[in-house]
Scaffold this motif. Structure first.
Motif, PDB file in Angstrom:
ATOM      1  N   LEU A 135       0.823  -1.217   0.000  1.00  0.00           N
ATOM      2  CA  LEU A 135       0.000   0.000   0.000  1.00  0.00           C
ATOM      3  C   LEU A 135       0.853   1.262   0.000  1.00  0.00           C
ATOM      4  N   ILE A 136       2.119   1.109   0.343  1.00  0.00           N
ATOM      5  CA  ILE A 136       2.997   2.275   0.474  1.00  0.00           C
ATOM      6  C   ILE A 136       3.411   2.765  -0.914  1.00  0.00           C
ATOM      7  N   GLU A 137       3.348   4.075  -1.115  1.00  0.00           N
ATOM      8  CA  GLU A 137       3.567   4.659  -2.440  1.00  0.00           C
ATOM      9  C   GLU A 137       4.939   4.339  -3.027  1.00  0.00           C
ATOM     10  N   GLU A 138       5.980   4.409  -2.199  1.00  0.00           N
ATOM     11  CA  GLU A 138       7.336   4.127  -2.701  1.00  0.00           C
ATOM     12  C   GLU A 138       7.938   3.016  -1.827  1.00  0.00           C
ATOM     13  N   PRO A 139       7.538   1.765  -2.086  1.00  0.00           N
ATOM     14  CA  PRO A 139       7.959   0.683  -1.192  1.00  0.00           C
ATOM     15  C   PRO A 139       9.475   0.488  -1.149  1.00  0.00           C
ATOM     16  N   GLU A 140      10.163   0.783  -2.262  1.00  0.00           N
ATOM     17  CA  GLU A 140      11.624   0.582  -2.260  1.00  0.00           C
ATOM     18  C   GLU A 140      12.286   1.561  -1.289  1.00  0.00           C
ATOM     19  N   ARG A 141      11.709   2.769  -1.178  1.00  0.00           N
ATOM     20  CA  ARG A 141      12.244   3.739  -0.191  1.00  0.00           C
ATOM     21  C   ARG A 141      11.969   3.265   1.222  1.00  0.00           C
ATOM     22  N   ALA A 142      10.790   2.669   1.430  1.00  0.00           N
ATOM     23  CA  ALA A 142      10.461   2.154   2.763  1.00  0.00           C
ATOM     24  C   ALA A 142      11.425   1.031   3.153  1.00  0.00           C
ATOM     25  N   VAL A 143      11.739   0.139   2.206  1.00  0.00           N
ATOM     26  CA  VAL A 143      12.688  -0.945   2.508  1.00  0.00           C
ATOM     27  C   VAL A 143      14.062  -0.353   2.857  1.00  0.00           C
ATOM     28  N   ALA A 144      14.490   0.668   2.114  1.00  0.00           N
ATOM     29  CA  ALA A 144      15.789   1.299   2.396  1.00  0.00           C
ATOM     30  C   ALA A 144      15.781   1.938   3.791  1.00  0.00           C
ATOM     31  N   GLU A 145      14.663   2.544   4.159  1.00  0.00           N
ATOM     32  CA  GLU A 145      14.555   3.165   5.485  1.00  0.00           C
ATOM     33  C   GLU A 145      14.562   2.112   6.599  1.00  0.00           C
ATOM     34  N   ILE A 146      13.851   1.014   6.367  1.00  0.00           N
ATOM     35  CA  ILE A 146      13.818  -0.081   7.351  1.00  0.00           C
ATOM     36  C   ILE A 146      15.238  -0.605   7.575  1.00  0.00           C
ATOM     37  N   ALA A 147      15.979  -0.801   6.474  1.00  0.00           N
ATOM     38  CA  ALA A 147      17.355  -1.298   6.591  1.00  0.00           C
ATOM     39  C   ALA A 147      18.237  -0.265   7.310  1.00  0.00           C
ATOM     40  N   ARG A 148      18.009   1.001   7.017  1.00  0.00           N
ATOM     41  CA  ARG A 148      18.840   2.062   7.622  1.00  0.00           C
ATOM     42  C   ARG A 148      18.717   2.100   9.137  1.00  0.00           C
ATOM     43  N   VAL A 149      17.493   1.916   9.654  1.00  0.00           N
ATOM     44  CA  VAL A 149      17.307   2.050  11.110  1.00  0.00           C
ATOM     45  C   VAL A 149      17.612   0.754  11.870  1.00  0.00           C
ATOM     46  N   LEU A 150      17.984  -0.291  11.126  1.00  0.00           N
ATOM     47  CA  LEU A 150      18.270  -1.579  11.755  1.00  0.00           C
ATOM     48  C   LEU A 150      19.707  -1.589  12.301  1.00  0.00           C
ATOM     49  N   ALA A 151      19.867  -1.973  13.569  1.00  0.00           N
ATOM     50  CA  ALA A 151      21.193  -2.010  14.202  1.00  0.00           C
ATOM     51  C   ALA A 151      21.981  -3.220  13.699  1.00  0.00           C
ATOM     52  N   PRO A 152      23.317  -3.197  13.811  1.00  0.00           N
ATOM     53  CA  PRO A 152      24.093  -4.403  13.499  1.00  0.00           C
ATOM     54  C   PRO A 152      23.551  -5.582  14.311  1.00  0.00           C
ATOM     55  N   GLY A 153      23.354  -6.710  13.654  1.00  0.00           N
ATOM     56  CA  GLY A 153      22.776  -7.886  14.326  1.00  0.00           C
ATOM     57  C   GLY A 153      21.262  -7.846  14.376  1.00  0.00           C
ATOM     58  N   GLY A 154      20.652  -6.755  13.871  1.00  0.00           N
ATOM     59  CA  GLY A 154      19.184  -6.603  13.942  1.00  0.00           C
ATOM     60  C   GLY A 154      18.469  -7.462  12.913  1.00  0.00           C
ATOM     61  N   ARG A 155      17.184  -7.724  13.186  1.00  0.00           N
ATOM     62  CA  ARG A 155      16.363  -8.587  12.321  1.00  0.00           C
ATOM     63  C   ARG A 155      15.190  -7.811  11.739  1.00  0.00           C
ATOM     64  N   VAL A 156      14.804  -8.201  10.520  1.00  0.00           N
ATOM     65  CA  VAL A 156      13.655  -7.562   9.887  1.00  0.00           C
ATOM     66  C   VAL A 156      12.676  -8.638   9.436  1.00  0.00           C
ATOM     67  N   ALA A 157      11.379  -8.331   9.529  1.00  0.00           N
ATOM     68  CA  ALA A 157      10.333  -9.247   9.051  1.00  0.00           C
ATOM     69  C   ALA A 157       9.339  -8.454   8.214  1.00  0.00           C
ATOM     70  N   LEU A 158       9.084  -8.949   7.000  1.00  0.00           N
ATOM     71  CA  LEU A 158       8.130  -8.289   6.095  1.00  0.00           C
ATOM     72  C   LEU A 158       7.046  -9.284   5.702  1.00  0.00           C
ATOM     73  N   LEU A 159       5.824  -8.777   5.537  1.00  0.00           N
ATOM     74  CA  LEU A 159       4.760  -9.574   4.917  1.00  0.00           C
ATOM     75  C   LEU A 159       4.162  -8.715   3.817  1.00  0.00           C
ATOM     76  N   SER A 160       4.162  -9.272   2.599  1.00  0.00           N
ATOM     77  CA  SER A 160       3.567  -8.514   1.499  1.00  0.00           C
ATOM     78  C   SER A 160       3.037  -9.466   0.433  1.00  0.00           C
ATOM     79  N   SER A 161       2.634  -8.891  -0.684  1.00  0.00           N
ATOM     80  CA  SER A 161       2.089  -9.676  -1.788  1.00  0.00           C
ATOM     81  C   SER A 161       3.226 -10.268  -2.629  1.00  0.00           C
ATOM     82  N   VAL A 162       2.889 -11.289  -3.433  1.00  0.00           N
ATOM     83  CA  VAL A 162       3.864 -11.814  -4.391  1.00  0.00           C
ATOM     84  C   VAL A 162       3.107 -12.383  -5.591  1.00  0.00           C
TER      85      VAL A 162
END
Ligand SMILES: C[S@@+](CC[C@H](N)C(=O)[O-])C[C@H]1O[C@@H](n2cnc3c(N)ncnc32)[C@H](O)[C@@H]1O
Length: 225
Positions: free
Chosen positions: A140-167
């Motif tokens: 639903l997010i207008e610029e999802p690639e920017r959102a992914v870049a932002e999520i990665a940016r705020v993640l600390a070393p050793g941090g984990r990310v979880a996404l659920l989306s369409s495919v």
């Protein structure tokens, strides 16, 4: 805390407008989201409790962790993260005033910081969070690639990310499926390797995907320093 004021980064499609409406948050958690999950993942896909288990397994949240739930909606996952991180800091961020107002009303979210902000311009320093979740929102997010870049940016070393989306699945090319579905609903259909590739491009590793119907759960982590 409202960091957007009059700005509204959510898009103009019907799906996006529903998220900022007054009515949807009232039925979101108990009716809309469970039904939507069924439609997306099929009868054999995980139910809401199953999705929460998947998120917690991917994020491996522990005592004292800093956790960010991007596009948290009414906080249906954020509250589970708060319970898993005693002594930690849990932030639920969303662009919808009405979703956040409902989140603040729900019992169990008392320790959570609710922030009205944009997923594509996260108001946090680099490496602030041990775990970042973004479920049922990138499409639903207008610029999802920017959102992914932002999520990665705020993640600390050793941090984990979880996404659920369409495919995209089946014989129809992803681009064609996306063009039709997005025009009618505002919802994006991601190509099979689009999100996993975007996470790798941001320097994340251990990128894993689990597909359920027309949905994908994707996890990844930032290598330790
Ligand atoms: C379907 S809800 C998902 C809520 C919850 N994560 C879940 O899995 O049920 C999608 C949310 O994305 C939010 N959203 C859409 N675009 C956004 C943006 N650019 N920044 C922040 N939130 C956004 C909407 O306001 C809505 O609350």
């Amino acid at each position: 805390m409202d960091l957007l004021g009059d700005a509204d980064p959510t898009g103009a499609g019907p799906g996006q407008r529903l998220m900022v409406s007054r009515a949807l948050p009232l039925i979101y958690e108990r009716v809309w989201r469970p039904l939507g999950g069924r439609l997306l993942m099929g009868a054999l896909g995980p139910d809401m409790e199953g999705e929460r288990r998947i998120a917690l397994a991917m994020l491996r949240i522990g005592d004292g962790d800093a956790v960010l739930d991007v596009a948290c909606g009414t906080g249906n996952f954020t509250r589970a993260f708060a319970a898993a991180a005693p002594g930690g800091t849990v932030v639920g961020l969303d662009a919808s005033r009405t979703m956040l107002a409902q989140a603040a009303r729900e019992p169990g979210g008392e320790g959570v910081a609710w922030v009205r902000g944009s997923a594509t311009d996260l108001p946090f320093r680099d490496g602030s969070f041990d775990a970042v979740c973004c479920f049922a929102a990138l499409y639903l997010i207008e610029e999802p690639e920017r959102a992914v870049a932002e999520i990665a940016r705020v993640l600390a070393p050793g941090g984990r990310v979880a996404l659920l989306s369409s495919v995209a699945r089946g014989p129809v090319p992803a681009g064609a499926a996306d063009a039709v579905v997005r025009r009618v609903t505002g919802v994006r259909i991601f190509g099979r390797d689009e999100l996993t590739g975007a996470l790798r491009e941001q320097g994340l590793t251990d990128v894993r995907r689990r597909i359920a119907g027309l949905a994908q759960f994707v996890s990844a982590s930032r290598p330790p320093a």
